[in-house]
Write a protein that holds these residues in place. Structure first.
Motif, mmCIF file in Angstrom:
data_model
loop_
_atom_site.group_PDB
_atom_site.id
_atom_site.type_symbol
_atom_site.label_atom_id
_atom_site.label_comp_id
_atom_site.label_asym_id
_atom_site.label_seq_id
_atom_site.Cartn_x
_atom_site.Cartn_y
_atom_site.Cartn_z
ATOM 1 N N VAL A 1 0.860 -1.188 0.000
ATOM 2 C CA VAL A 1 0.000 0.000 0.000
ATOM 3 C C VAL A 1 0.897 1.238 0.000
ATOM 4 N N PRO A 2 1.146 1.809 -1.209
ATOM 5 C CA PRO A 2 1.950 3.037 -1.240
ATOM 6 C C PRO A 2 1.138 4.212 -0.681
ATOM 7 N N ILE A 3 1.804 5.073 0.069
ATOM 8 C CA ILE A 3 1.139 6.245 0.649
ATOM 9 C C ILE A 3 1.500 7.457 -0.214
ATOM 10 N N PRO A 4 0.536 7.940 -1.022
ATOM 11 C CA PRO A 4 0.845 9.094 -1.863
ATOM 12 C C PRO A 4 0.961 10.372 -1.029
ATOM 13 N N PRO A 5 1.771 11.327 -1.493
ATOM 14 C CA PRO A 5 1.852 12.600 -0.763
ATOM 15 C C PRO A 5 0.490 13.305 -0.806
ATOM 16 N N LEU A 6 0.189 14.040 0.246
ATOM 17 C CA LEU A 6 -1.113 14.721 0.334
ATOM 18 C C LEU A 6 -1.083 16.057 -0.388
ATOM 19 N N SER A 7 -2.173 16.367 -1.101
ATOM 20 C CA SER A 7 -2.299 17.693 -1.716
ATOM 21 C C SER A 7 -2.737 18.672 -0.622
ATOM 22 N N GLU A 8 -2.571 19.960 -0.887
ATOM 23 C CA GLU A 8 -2.968 20.988 0.083
ATOM 24 C C GLU A 8 -4.467 20.897 0.381
ATOM 25 N N GLU A 9 -5.252 20.648 -0.670
ATOM 26 C CA GLU A 9 -6.705 20.537 -0.515
ATOM 27 C C GLU A 9 -7.064 19.356 0.395
ATOM 28 N N MET B 1 -0.612 19.257 8.444
ATOM 29 C CA MET B 1 -0.201 20.379 7.609
ATOM 30 C C MET B 1 1.295 20.384 7.288
ATOM 31 N N GLN B 2 2.061 19.577 8.017
ATOM 32 C CA GLN B 2 3.500 19.503 7.783
ATOM 33 C C GLN B 2 3.754 18.871 6.408
ATOM 34 N N VAL B 3 4.532 19.555 5.585
ATOM 35 C CA VAL B 3 4.815 19.043 4.234
ATOM 36 C C VAL B 3 6.098 18.267 4.221
#
Length: 185
Positions: A100-108, A183-185
């Protein structure tokens, strides 16, 4: 009598805070976590079972979760349950192993997750306030039945209010930490 009431109220409030923390574990933050998949239910053997009862979950790298299904026949239903969990994950099955790859989260998506976390926190605060209300009603009943004095009732009410304030603050602190983590990128 009143002492056991206060202990019971504190225990129930602790339970509400713990429930909020468990809900927060299930929220995605862009980093892989075994707790992320724990709330997922899998249709196994004719019943809905928690994922951790049909497979082991490991995190070999920061953006990957590996699910090792114990019974190979449950690989398909497990993959389907992860895909349909609403977490936005796209599992890939390799026999009894599901990656299960965890994709990076978009700001939205981050903003949506903060809103969801806020709802969890609010539900927790409502639960704490409901416990407070029950406790206050119990104290009034004890006083009415002449089991405690009016002064004792007032003192215990203040104690319950302090417990309520402390537990609401714990929930607020947990929410603030989760919000910063999301919120941490």
């Amino acid at each position: 009598m009143a002492d056991s009431l206060i202990k019971d109220i504190e225990k129930r409030m602790d339970g509400a805070v713990e429930a909020v923390r468990k809900e927060f574990v299930g929220l995605r933050t862009g980093r892989a976590s075994a707790g992320l998949l724990e709330p997922i239910m899998v249709d196994a053997y004719g019943a809905a079972m928690p994922l951790n009862q049909v497979a082991s979950i490991s995190v070999p790298e920061p953006r990957m979760i590996v699910v090792s299904v114990w019974d190979r026949k449950l690989s398909g239903p497990t993959e389907k349950a992860i895909r349909e969990s609403g977490l936005g994950l796209n599992p890939a099955s390799e026999g009894a192993t599901i990656r299960v790859p965890i994709p990076p989260l978009s700001e939205e998506r981050r903003q949506e997750l903060v809103k969801v976390a806020g709802k969890y926190a609010e539900h927790g605060k409502v639960a704490v306030r409901n416990v407070r209300r029950d406790g206050m009603e119990s104290l009034k009943k004890l006083e009415k039945d002449h089991e405690i004095s009016e002064d004792e009732q007032r003192r215990r009410s203040d104690e319950i209010q302090k417990l309520t304030d402390r537990h609401v603050q714990l929930i607020d602190d947990a929410f603030a930490a989760k919000q910063a983590e999301i919120m941490q990128v």
